[in-house]
Design a protein around this motif. Structure first.
Motif, PDB file in Angstrom:
ATOM      1  N   VAL A  38       0.848  -1.191   0.000  1.00  0.00           N
ATOM      2  CA  VAL A  38       0.000   0.000   0.000  1.00  0.00           C
ATOM      3  C   VAL A  38       0.884   1.242   0.000  1.00  0.00           C
ATOM      4  O   VAL A  38       2.069   1.175   0.289  1.00  0.00           O
ATOM      5  CB  VAL A  38      -0.948   0.032   1.233  1.00  0.00           C
ATOM      6  CG1 VAL A  38      -1.923  -1.126   1.210  1.00  0.00           C
ATOM      7  CG2 VAL A  38      -0.169   0.033   2.532  1.00  0.00           C
ATOM      8  N   GLU A  42      -2.179   5.257   2.461  1.00  0.00           N
ATOM      9  CA  GLU A  42      -3.124   4.163   2.717  1.00  0.00           C
ATOM     10  C   GLU A  42      -2.784   3.443   4.020  1.00  0.00           C
ATOM     11  O   GLU A  42      -3.674   3.098   4.796  1.00  0.00           O
ATOM     12  CB  GLU A  42      -3.112   3.161   1.560  1.00  0.00           C
ATOM     13  CG  GLU A  42      -3.720   3.688   0.281  1.00  0.00           C
ATOM     14  CD  GLU A  42      -3.459   2.766  -0.904  1.00  0.00           C
ATOM     15  OE1 GLU A  42      -4.345   2.698  -1.769  1.00  0.00           O
ATOM     16  OE2 GLU A  42      -2.387   2.126  -0.962  1.00  0.00           O
ATOM     17  N   LYS A  45      -3.927   5.486   6.962  1.00  0.00           N
ATOM     18  CA  LYS A  45      -5.386   5.406   7.089  1.00  0.00           C
ATOM     19  C   LYS A  45      -5.803   4.084   7.730  1.00  0.00           C
ATOM     20  O   LYS A  45      -6.627   4.054   8.654  1.00  0.00           O
ATOM     21  CB  LYS A  45      -6.037   5.564   5.712  1.00  0.00           C
ATOM     22  CG  LYS A  45      -7.540   5.461   5.724  1.00  0.00           C
ATOM     23  CD  LYS A  45      -8.106   5.613   4.313  1.00  0.00           C
ATOM     24  CE  LYS A  45      -9.610   5.473   4.342  1.00  0.00           C
ATOM     25  NZ  LYS A  45     -10.085   4.235   3.795  1.00  0.00           N
TER      26      LYS A  45
END
Length: 65
Positions: A38, A42, A45
């Motif tokens: 990722v 990302e 998050k």
């Protein structure tokens, strides 16, 4: 120390490390079943969601049904 508190500390430490990486850096994120590549954004998050919801909290973001 409680498992939840230890996990929280590990996630917070990981978020600190991610902040130091270049924005274009890609990292591997372990979903518990699968390891996926990722972006840094990302990963941040997903880790923040994990802090709020706990392990296995939102299966929708993990490809669940």
């Amino acid at each position: 120390m409680e498992d939840r508190e230890l996990l929280k500390q590990q996630i917070e430490k990981t978020l600190e490390i991610l902040k130091q990486l270049p924005d274009d850096r890609r990292v591997f994120f372990n979903t518990g079943v699968l390891m996926v590549e990722v972006t840094k954004k990302e990963a941040e998050k997903l880790l923040r969601e994990h802090l709020v919801e706990g392990p296995g909290g939102n299966t929708e973001t993990q490809g669940g049904e």
